[in-house]
Design a protein around this motif. Structure first.
Motif, PDB file in Angstrom:
ATOM      1  N   THR A  31      -2.250  -4.939 -12.449  1.00  0.00           N
ATOM      2  CA  THR A  31      -3.061  -3.829 -12.968  1.00  0.00           C
ATOM      3  C   THR A  31      -2.774  -2.565 -12.165  1.00  0.00           C
ATOM      4  N   PRO A  32      -1.601  -1.977 -12.317  1.00  0.00           N
ATOM      5  CA  PRO A  32      -1.190  -0.874 -11.431  1.00  0.00           C
ATOM      6  C   PRO A  32      -2.018   0.400 -11.556  1.00  0.00           C
ATOM      7  N   ASN A  33      -2.743   0.605 -12.674  1.00  0.00           N
ATOM      8  CA  ASN A  33      -3.536   1.827 -12.807  1.00  0.00           C
ATOM      9  C   ASN A  33      -4.998   1.627 -12.427  1.00  0.00           C
ATOM     10  N   VAL A  34      -5.410   0.383 -12.188  1.00  0.00           N
ATOM     11  CA  VAL A  34      -6.781   0.103 -11.754  1.00  0.00           C
ATOM     12  C   VAL A  34      -6.784   0.061 -10.233  1.00  0.00           C
ATOM     13  N   GLY A  60      -9.719   1.066   1.062  1.00  0.00           N
ATOM     14  CA  GLY A  60     -10.264   1.312   2.394  1.00  0.00           C
ATOM     15  C   GLY A  60      -9.491   0.539   3.447  1.00  0.00           C
ATOM     16  N   PHE A  61      -9.142  -0.706   3.106  1.00  0.00           N
ATOM     17  CA  PHE A  61      -8.277  -1.468   4.003  1.00  0.00           C
ATOM     18  C   PHE A  61      -6.899  -0.813   4.068  1.00  0.00           C
ATOM     19  N   GLY A  62      -6.464  -0.286   2.936  1.00  0.00           N
ATOM     20  CA  GLY A  62      -5.137   0.314   2.842  1.00  0.00           C
ATOM     21  C   GLY A  62      -4.957   1.547   3.710  1.00  0.00           C
ATOM     22  N   VAL A  63      -5.985   2.379   3.841  1.00  0.00           N
ATOM     23  CA  VAL A  63      -5.824   3.559   4.694  1.00  0.00           C
ATOM     24  C   VAL A  63      -5.685   3.143   6.157  1.00  0.00           C
ATOM     25  N   MET A  64      -6.288   2.010   6.513  1.00  0.00           N
ATOM     26  CA  MET A  64      -6.099   1.478   7.864  1.00  0.00           C
ATOM     27  C   MET A  64      -4.679   0.948   8.029  1.00  0.00           C
ATOM     28  N   VAL A  65      -4.171   0.335   6.978  1.00  0.00           N
ATOM     29  CA  VAL A  65      -2.793  -0.171   6.993  1.00  0.00           C
ATOM     30  C   VAL A  65      -1.802   0.963   7.223  1.00  0.00           C
ATOM     31  N   TRP A 124     -14.052  -0.051  -9.018  1.00  0.00           N
ATOM     32  CA  TRP A 124     -12.737   0.287  -9.571  1.00  0.00           C
ATOM     33  C   TRP A 124     -12.744   1.703 -10.133  1.00  0.00           C
ATOM     34  N   LEU A 125     -11.595   2.376  -9.990  1.00  0.00           N
ATOM     35  CA  LEU A 125     -11.382   3.689 -10.597  1.00  0.00           C
ATOM     36  C   LEU A 125     -10.068   3.680 -11.365  1.00  0.00           C
ATOM     37  N   ASP A 126      -9.975   4.559 -12.341  1.00  0.00           N
ATOM     38  CA  ASP A 126      -8.702   4.838 -12.975  1.00  0.00           C
ATOM     39  C   ASP A 126      -7.869   5.642 -11.978  1.00  0.00           C
ATOM     40  N   GLY A 127      -6.703   5.137 -11.633  1.00  0.00           N
ATOM     41  CA  GLY A 127      -5.898   5.759 -10.595  1.00  0.00           C
ATOM     42  C   GLY A 127      -5.342   7.116 -10.955  1.00  0.00           C
ATOM     43  N   THR A 128      -5.355   7.439 -12.228  1.00  0.00           N
ATOM     44  CA  THR A 128      -4.849   8.733 -12.676  1.00  0.00           C
ATOM     45  C   THR A 128      -5.961   9.760 -12.813  1.00  0.00           C
ATOM     46  N   PHE A 170       0.820  -1.216   0.000  1.00  0.00           N
ATOM     47  CA  PHE A 170       0.000   0.000   0.000  1.00  0.00           C
ATOM     48  C   PHE A 170       0.854   1.266   0.000  1.00  0.00           C
ATOM     49  N   TRP A 171       2.068   1.159   0.525  1.00  0.00           N
ATOM     50  CA  TRP A 171       2.921   2.341   0.603  1.00  0.00           C
ATOM     51  C   TRP A 171       3.789   2.507  -0.648  1.00  0.00           C
ATOM     52  N   LYS A 172       4.576   1.519  -0.958  1.00  0.00           N
ATOM     53  CA  LYS A 172       5.480   1.618  -2.103  1.00  0.00           C
ATOM     54  C   LYS A 172       4.777   1.388  -3.434  1.00  0.00           C
ATOM     55  N   PHE A 173       3.767   0.510  -3.429  1.00  0.00           N
ATOM     56  CA  PHE A 173       3.061   0.194  -4.672  1.00  0.00           C
ATOM     57  C   PHE A 173       1.786   1.021  -4.829  1.00  0.00           C
ATOM     58  N   GLY A 174       1.498   1.890  -3.842  1.00  0.00           N
ATOM     59  CA  GLY A 174       0.345   2.774  -3.964  1.00  0.00           C
ATOM     60  C   GLY A 174       0.445   3.609  -5.233  1.00  0.00           C
ATOM     61  N   HIS A 175      -0.708   3.915  -5.844  1.00  0.00           N
ATOM     62  CA  HIS A 175      -0.710   4.633  -7.114  1.00  0.00           C
ATOM     63  C   HIS A 175      -0.052   6.002  -6.968  1.00  0.00           C
ATOM     64  N   PRO A 176       0.828   6.395  -7.885  1.00  0.00           N
ATOM     65  CA  PRO A 176       1.577   7.646  -7.716  1.00  0.00           C
ATOM     66  C   PRO A 176       0.718   8.903  -7.767  1.00  0.00           C
ATOM     67  N   VAL A 177      -0.426   8.859  -8.442  1.00  0.00           N
ATOM     68  CA  VAL A 177      -1.293  10.036  -8.529  1.00  0.00           C
ATOM     69  C   VAL A 177      -2.326  10.038  -7.419  1.00  0.00           C
ATOM     70  N   SER A 178      -3.063   8.956  -7.292  1.00  0.00           N
ATOM     71  CA  SER A 178      -4.174   8.910  -6.333  1.00  0.00           C
ATOM     72  C   SER A 178      -3.749   8.505  -4.934  1.00  0.00           C
ATOM     73  N   GLY A 179      -2.658   7.758  -4.818  1.00  0.00           N
ATOM     74  CA  GLY A 179      -2.273   7.187  -3.541  1.00  0.00           C
ATOM     75  C   GLY A 179      -3.066   5.952  -3.166  1.00  0.00           C
ATOM     76  N   LEU A 180      -4.096   5.626  -3.952  1.00  0.00           N
ATOM     77  CA  LEU A 180      -4.922   4.461  -3.661  1.00  0.00           C
ATOM     78  C   LEU A 180      -4.204   3.167  -4.033  1.00  0.00           C
ATOM     79  N   ALA A 181      -4.772   2.062  -3.590  1.00  0.00           N
ATOM     80  CA  ALA A 181      -4.144   0.763  -3.812  1.00  0.00           C
ATOM     81  C   ALA A 181      -4.581   0.170  -5.145  1.00  0.00           C
ATOM     82  N   PRO A 182      -3.651  -0.243  -5.991  1.00  0.00           N
ATOM     83  CA  PRO A 182      -4.033  -0.980  -7.197  1.00  0.00           C
ATOM     84  C   PRO A 182      -4.763  -2.271  -6.823  1.00  0.00           C
TER      85      PRO A 182
END
Length: 470
Positions: A99-102, A109-114, A153-157, A82-94
């Protein structure tokens, strides 16, 4: 003196640390001496010492990590998804590593708890955490939403919806509930009177207040519906009835400050289903609710990352008993191993939704394909700590590098099919970190149950809990 345990490091991390140490120590020697021969000798000595400090597999087995250190290592590696692989624009988890942009709303939601666990464990600073969470919340404010809910799902960009299926191209209130569960924990955690923390709390409040839970009763029916789309309306036609992973959806819908559902929606919708009550005994263990044998183990995890099951009861069940017994039945099924799959044992257990050697499936005793998914046993630490530790040591020490990678344990494996996944899934990684932390400190349970709205929502639905009285 700084002590570094290289057993926690991947090969790349090890080489990086070594090179940085060499550069630092060379600088010190250059400062104190101009003698090139001394520098050269020091480099040789340092390199030899560092080489000796890298443990072989035999050394790892001879000096295994203690239980607490192993739990921390698993949390840290998995946190990095969730930290290193988090999306560079959104910060959300792929959704997954392939599928790094999805980006996924529920897994994020689990990731923000992480991220909160990462701060508490010292993996990152509080300042780093608040900056990442502001990035995430600012993205969510602008992303596509439907009556205050997001798509699966959202487009992370761009923040635009990516259809989950042909008609599932709009709101997903279950995935959104997982996100709100996490965001409310974040709101409770960042309580300081600073500009950034005030901004973070305020924006989470805007999102929470704008979520129209009652819209999803589809015109006032006594049940919540999972999906709505501006293109396809209610055509998915999926009422949320139990017992499954969706309890948190009804709790939050009852807790909403502006768009709350009535208790009747919970009692007549969620609780009135032919898959709600059980009461049968499996392997001598009584299962109060749900499918025979309990279904996939994520039923005991997703709603309970924030919702504390200790002493949590309503007219239907004691939810600690429900989740613990579900876990014990799942494990005992793997021990009995009626299909005689290779590897199943008291050490190697855990059936839940994950990748498999064919595609993806919600694995359970009733849908057993010979696939073990680490998140099943590891996210069950609060319910079965001794048995979960037994499984953790098997995954780490016995299956080893086939299963252990950059972001912790890969998603799943099958010894029968000689198949070991090479991917990570956000929705499986997140509960590992959170539920291990709940086992160790109760962090996320304390945060979520401290929300005044959550307490009111639970009381409204007829729940009792020690946390409600606190």
């Amino acid at each position: 003196m700084i002590k570094i345990d290289f057993r926690f490091f991947s090969k790349t991390q090890y080489l990086t640390v070594n090179s940085q140490l060499l550069i630092a120590i060379k600088s010190i020697f250059r400062f104190f001496s101009k003698t090139q021969q001394l520098i050269a000798k020091s480099q040789q000595l340092i390199a030899l010492c560092l080489l000796c400090s890298l443990p072989t597999m035999a050394q790892r087995k001879a000096a295994p990590l203690g239980d607490s250190a192993l739990l921390t290592a698993v949390q840290h590696r998995t946190f990095n998804y969730f930290w290193k692989f988090g999306h560079p624009v959104s910060g959300l988890a792929p959704e997954r590593t392939a599928t790094p942009n999805v980006v996924t709303i529920g897994g994020s939601g689990f990731g923000v708890m992480v991220i909160l666990v990462g701060i508490e464990r010292g993996f990152i600073t509080r300042e780093e955490g608040v900056d990442r969470l502001l990035k995430i919340v600012n993205f969510l404010v602008k992303a596509d939403s439907y009556h205050g809910m997001w798509a699966h799902w959202l487009d992370g960009t761009t923040g635009k919806t990516i259809a989950f299926s042909r008609k599932d191209d709009g709101a997903d209130i279950v995935e959104s509930a997982f996100m709100f569960q996490g965001l409310l924990c974040v709101r409770q955690y960042f309580s300081k009177d600073t500009p950034k923390e005030n901004e973070l709390r305020d924006k989470i409040g805007w999102l929470w207040n704008d979520a129209e839970w009652d819209w999803f009763t589809r015109g006032g029916q006594d049940v919540l519906y999972w999906h709505w789309s501006p293109n396809n309306g209610w055509s998915m036609n999926h009422p949320i009835k139990g017992y499954n992973e969706c309890l948190i959806t009804y709790v939050l819908a009852a807790a909403s400050p502006k768009f709350a559902i009535s208790p009747q929606v919970y009692h007549q919708g969620w609780a009135m289903s032919n898959t709600f009550f059980n009461g049968k005994t499996f392997y001598g263990i009584t299962l109060p609710l749900g499918f025979d044998y309990g279904g996939p183990l994520f039923f005991a995890h997703y709603s309970f990352l924030g919702l504390d099951p200790h002493g949590l009861k309503d007219r239907y069940a004691d939810y600690w008993e429900q989740n613990k017994n579900h876990t014990l039945i799942n494990r005992q099924y793997c021990i009995e191993n009626p299909k005689k799959y290779k590897g199943y044992s008291a050490d190697c257990w855990g059936l839940t939704a994950s990748d498999n050697h064919e595609f993806y499936s919600a694995h359970s005793p009733a849908n057993d394909l010979g696939v073990i998914t680490p998140t099943a046993a590891l996210s069950s630490f609060p319910y079965t700590p001794e048995y979960s530790m037994q499984a953790l040591k098997y995954f780490y020490n016995k299956v080893g590098d086939k299963l252990w990678g950059e972001y912790g344990f890969y998603d799943a494996f099958s010894e029968t099919s000689n198949w070991y996944d090479h991917q990570y899934l956000a929705i499986d990684q997140g509960p590992i970190v959170v539920m291990i932390e709940n086992y160790r400190t109760g962090l996320l349970w304390k945060l979520f149950m401290s929300c005044p709205e959550v307490k009111q929502g639970l009381q409204k639905l007829g729940f009792t809990s020690p946390a409600i009285k606190a």
